[in-house]
Design an enzyme around this catalytic site. Structure first.
Site, PDB file in Angstrom:
ATOM      1  CB  SER A 179     -11.582  -9.901  -2.948  1.00 21.15           C
ATOM      2  OG  SER A 179     -11.592  -9.976  -1.564  1.00 21.15           O
ATOM      3  CE1 TYR A 230      -3.761  -2.343   0.182  1.00 19.56           C
ATOM      4  CE2 TYR A 230      -2.598  -3.346   2.017  1.00 19.56           C
ATOM      5  CZ  TYR A 230      -3.601  -3.382   1.074  1.00 19.56           C
ATOM      6  OH  TYR A 230      -4.432  -4.452   1.009  1.00 19.56           O
ATOM      7  CG  HIS A 261      -7.233  -1.840   0.226  1.00 24.64           C
ATOM      8  ND1 HIS A 261      -7.258  -2.628   1.346  1.00 24.64           N
ATOM      9  CD2 HIS A 261      -7.611  -2.639  -0.798  1.00 24.64           C
ATOM     10  CE1 HIS A 261      -7.635  -3.851   0.992  1.00 24.64           C
ATOM     11  NE2 HIS A 261      -7.866  -3.878  -0.300  1.00 24.64           N
ATOM     12  N   PRO A 307     -11.048   0.318  -2.871  1.00 28.64           N
ATOM     13  CG  PRO A 307     -11.049  -1.704  -1.753  1.00 28.64           C
ATOM     14  CD  PRO A 307     -10.464  -0.337  -1.702  1.00 28.64           C
TER      15      PRO A 307
HETATM   16  N1  COA Z   1     -20.966 -27.921   2.264  1.00 28.30           N
HETATM   17  C1  COA Z   1     -21.948 -27.121   2.703  1.00 28.30           C
HETATM   18  N2  COA Z   1     -21.728 -25.836   3.110  1.00 28.30           N
HETATM   19  C2  COA Z   1     -20.475 -25.349   3.043  1.00 28.30           C
HETATM   20  C3  COA Z   1     -19.405 -26.144   2.576  1.00 28.30           C
HETATM   21  C4  COA Z   1     -19.687 -27.486   2.176  1.00 28.30           C
HETATM   22  N3  COA Z   1     -18.737 -28.295   1.744  1.00 28.30           N
HETATM   23  N4  COA Z   1     -18.283 -25.406   2.632  1.00 28.30           N
HETATM   24  C5  COA Z   1     -18.628 -24.204   3.106  1.00 28.30           C
HETATM   25  N5  COA Z   1     -19.952 -24.175   3.377  1.00 28.30           N
HETATM   26  C6  COA Z   1     -20.718 -23.074   3.943  1.00 28.30           C
HETATM   27  C7  COA Z   1     -20.007 -22.439   5.132  1.00 28.30           C
HETATM   28  O1  COA Z   1     -20.324 -23.112   6.319  1.00 28.30           O
HETATM   29  C8  COA Z   1     -20.557 -21.032   5.090  1.00 28.30           C
HETATM   30  O2  COA Z   1     -21.854 -21.045   5.635  1.00 28.30           O
HETATM   31  P1  COA Z   1     -22.646 -19.690   6.073  1.00 28.30           P
HETATM   32  O3  COA Z   1     -23.206 -19.101   4.825  1.00 28.30           O
HETATM   33  O4  COA Z   1     -23.705 -20.195   6.960  1.00 28.30           O
HETATM   34  O5  COA Z   1     -21.651 -18.826   6.745  1.00 28.30           O
HETATM   35  C9  COA Z   1     -20.715 -20.761   3.610  1.00 28.30           C
HETATM   36  O6  COA Z   1     -20.823 -22.035   2.991  1.00 28.30           O
HETATM   37  C10 COA Z   1     -19.579 -19.978   3.015  1.00 28.30           C
HETATM   38  O7  COA Z   1     -18.375 -20.720   3.044  1.00 28.30           O
HETATM   39  P2  COA Z   1     -17.314 -20.611   1.883  1.00 28.30           P
HETATM   40  O8  COA Z   1     -17.979 -20.248   0.631  1.00 28.30           O
HETATM   41  O9  COA Z   1     -16.470 -21.837   1.865  1.00 28.30           O
HETATM   42  O10 COA Z   1     -16.457 -19.343   2.240  1.00 28.30           O
HETATM   43  P3  COA Z   1     -15.908 -18.775   3.596  1.00 28.30           P
HETATM   44  O11 COA Z   1     -17.001 -18.046   4.291  1.00 28.30           O
HETATM   45  O12 COA Z   1     -15.173 -19.806   4.351  1.00 28.30           O
HETATM   46  O13 COA Z   1     -14.893 -17.687   3.032  1.00 28.30           O
HETATM   47  C11 COA Z   1     -12.831 -16.802   2.242  1.00 28.30           C
HETATM   48  C12 COA Z   1     -13.752 -18.039   2.297  1.00 28.30           C
HETATM   49  C13 COA Z   1     -11.582 -17.146   1.511  1.00 28.30           C
HETATM   50  C14 COA Z   1     -13.544 -15.679   1.504  1.00 28.30           C
HETATM   51  C15 COA Z   1     -12.531 -16.365   3.714  1.00 28.30           C
HETATM   52  O14 COA Z   1     -11.852 -17.398   4.369  1.00 28.30           O
HETATM   53  C16 COA Z   1     -11.636 -15.161   3.796  1.00 28.30           C
HETATM   54  O15 COA Z   1     -10.435 -15.287   3.935  1.00 28.30           O
HETATM   55  N6  COA Z   1     -12.222 -13.973   3.739  1.00 28.30           N
HETATM   56  C17 COA Z   1     -11.459 -12.736   3.769  1.00 28.30           C
HETATM   57  C18 COA Z   1     -11.582 -12.056   2.450  1.00 28.30           C
HETATM   58  C19 COA Z   1     -10.872 -10.735   2.481  1.00 28.30           C
HETATM   59  O16 COA Z   1     -10.180 -10.349   3.411  1.00 28.30           O
HETATM   60  N7  COA Z   1     -11.030  -9.971   1.429  1.00 28.30           N
HETATM   61  C20 COA Z   1     -10.383  -8.705   1.349  1.00 28.30           C
HETATM   62  C21 COA Z   1     -11.089  -7.834   0.408  1.00 28.30           C
HETATM   63  S1  COA Z   1     -10.416  -6.239   0.376  1.00 28.30           S
END
Ligand code: COA
Length: 594
Positions: free
Chosen positions: A522, A111, A311, A124
């Protein structure tokens, strides 16, 4: 006009929210934040061999065979010749000494040292659903409520009562929440810096409002001003520095935008996205921003609203949490107020514009207008399904979407590309992000098979499931601090700090290719039906941000018009088709036969 605001901003903490972020206790819990932070584990340094092995696997789908062989040799030398081991030891020493071996470096490299404009290239934007007001009066009422919502959230930060977030059952670092209000980026010739005024002896009690390209200071707390304070204000010379300082110090900036060019219902979100990202150019609302300000809420007269944030201090999720809270807060129709005590009148911030400054402003306008012309953003609401379909097939929705993106890119270009997905490192103290490498050996096998009519659907499903599982495994590894990208960066920066020659693995074409993210993506999930958006990170790439809701997915896809090979609308459409095709593939291939 702005005087109206002062009658609308009530004191914070006066509503009875139903589904807002709830404080863990109503009163202040001094020391809770620090105690929580200290309880978090430190970011680990992954084993050297593990990273080298995984790096080779990551390269496989995106570099040529001879490049891969070359890198394999370089990695062997790196590991056996002592250089890698020495750098690894240096990095481990740093990790023992510091709260987080990566965060300072990352802040600088990703950054603060970044020399491109933050507009489009880093900051963003967030597009919220269109609101139901259509005039100045509505815009003002909305702004007042929104400010009140932010102050309500701020109370939880100030009182240390913000609930701790969790990911995969693990408590997350909350540091970023304490960095985003009352802060601003300060430009420097070689490197910028960030100031945060919230921890000072006299934390700010004002916001800044910008309208018609004029900035105003608006006190938002009703604190009695003593004569001494008023006197010292009176005798202060209002120089530009002071005006700028007022903006930097303010809790947030509220941008009251003039109407933007009209857009059809279908085009509205895309038009709103550019309004949030850059303001539309010097003719429209770009002058209605202070782009270094950490958080700027944007409210147009036509019901458009959203946010742009700088950011450096934080990732999207804490910003979205704040927005979710504000949106929920504003839904409360009954805002119970204590008797209204008028706030001081907003103060207009003066700027003395010398010919040299004018010249600089003109140059900045030209640069900005070029960027505005160049940025192509397409926001779509994918209506066919949301997290529900992947979940019903026992798949991670995020992994499903990422593999769909791989398929879309492959269908458009017939190659796989280096792909960045942000992974949160907030399980660790001061954690920021690492990279999930969505282009993998398994995703490449699947995307090549998907449109191959010689391959049976059952086999395609098996390949798809494997790619999705692989993505989820990489995600788990990344959020636990075991991904490769920040580790490689750490080794490289250790070499630079040691003033030793840069190991060849960092001057290799494979490394350059691995870091040329044609897809920069993302997930930023929100309860509000909104979407975050950002620009591509390479001239011939795409920025893709998405908010998967239960039954639909909001996507923002960006590209540069100056690149003949990219096209945001085409990518958005190809992605929609890929998602539908993947669902159909799963649903038309009976489970029993698998
Ligand atoms: N079967 C059924 N449900 C599942 C599943 C499976 N095999 N795997 C995941 N799910 C469910 C989860 O339990 C979760 O349920 P919820 O909607 O009730 O919360 C949902 O599906 C979403 O899970 P998933 O899609 O796997 O994503 P996640 O929430 O674990 O997120 C990342 C993944 C990578 C986005 C997250 O770990 C992360 O790091 N986020 C940060 C992003 C960030 O900082 N971005 C910066 C932008 S500037």
């Amino acid at each position: 006009m702005l005087g109206f605001l002062r009658t609308m901003v009530g004191k914070s903490g006066m509503v009875k929210p139903s589904c807002l972020v709830r404080p863990v206790a109503v009163t202040r819990i001094t020391g809770r934040y620090l105690a929580h932070q200290e309880s978090l584990p430190k970011l680990p340094v992954p084993p050297l061999k593990q990273t080298c092995d995984r790096y080779l696997a990551v390269l496989e789908p995106i570099v040529e065979e001879d490049e891969l062989q070359h890198t394999r040799r370089l990695l062997e030398e790196f590991q056996t010749g002592g250089v890698g081991e020495r750098l690894q030891k240096g990095l481990e020493r740093r990790a023992r000494k510091m709260e987080n071996w990566l965060s300072d470096w990352w802040l600088k490299v990703a950054y603060l040292d970044y020399r491109m404009p933050v507009v489009v290239h880093s900051s963003p934007g967030v597009v919220l659903p269109r609101m139901e007001f259509h005039d100045r009066q509505g815009q003002m009422r909305f702004a007042a409520k929104m400010i009140s919502g932010v102050l309500n959230f701020k109370t939880m930060i100030d009182n240390e009562t913000l609930p701790v977030e969790h990911l995969g059952g693990q408590a997350l670092c909350m540091h970023q929440y304490y960095q985003v209000l009352s802060s601003c980026r300060i430009p420097g010739t070689k490197s910028d810096s960030i100031v945060n005024y919230s921890q000072g002896r006299r934390p700010p009690s004002h916001i800044t409002v910008v309208h018609n390209f004029q900035f105003f200071v608006l006190d938002v707390y009703n604190r009695p001003k003593t004569w001494a304070k008023a006197y010292s204000t009176l005798i202060k010379d209002r120089t530009n520095k002071e005006s700028v300082r007022a903006i930097q110090k303010s809790i947030i900036t509220v941008c009251l935008d003039a109407p933007m060019p009209r857009a059809s219902e279908e085009q509205y979100r895309s038009r709103a996205a550019v309004q949030m990202l850059h303001g539309g150019g010097s003719r429209w609302n770009s002058g209605n921003r202070w782009f270094d300000k950490t958080i700027q809420f944007i409210i147009g007269e036509d019901g458009s609203c959203g946010v742009i944030y700088e950011h450096a201090p934080a990732e999207g999720p804490p910003i979205i949490k704040l927005i979710d809270h504000v949106v929920e807060y504003m839904k409360q129709s009954e805002m119970v107020r204590t008797p209204m005590v008028p706030l001081p009148m907003p103060r207009k911030l003066r700027f003395n514009i010398t010919p040299e400054i004018k010249n600089n402003i003109e140059k900045a306008k030209q640069n900005l207008n070029i960027m505005v012309q160049d940025l192509d953003v397409r926001v779509i609401v994918f209506p066919h399904f949301g997290k529900n379909v992947p979940k019903s097939h026992k798949m991670s929705p995020d992994a499903f979407i990422q593999i769909a993106l791989q398929l879309a890119y492959y269908r458009m270009y017939k190659v796989c590309c280096a792909t960045y997905e942000s992974a949160s490192l907030r399980m660790f103290r001061l954690g920021r992000t690492d990279t999930i490498r969505s282009a993998s050996i398994d995703s490449a096998k699947f995307v090549k098979a998907m449109d191959n009519s010689a391959i049976q659907n059952m086999e395609k499903v098996a390949l798809f499931e494997k790619a999705v599982r692989g993505h989820r495994t990489y995600t788990d590894m990344a959020i636990r601090g075991q991904a490769i990208d920040r580790h490689l960066l750490g080794l490289k920066l250790t070499a630079i700090e040691d003033l030793t020659s840069l190991p060849e693995i960092f001057m290799d074409t494979s490394y350059a290719k691995a870091l040329h993210y044609n897809l920069s993506t993302s997930q930023v999930p929100a309860k509000t039906d909104c979407v975050m958006c950002f620009g591509p990170v390479v001239p011939d790439g795409y920025g893709v941000c998405y908010n998967p809701m239960d039954e639909h997915i909001n996507f923002a896809v960006s590209a540069f018009n100056s690149c003949e090979d990219t096209n945001a609308s085409r990518m958005a459409q190809t992605l929609e088709e890929a998602l539908v095709d993947l669902r159909d593939l799963l649903e038309q291939t009976p489970k029993a036969k698998l």
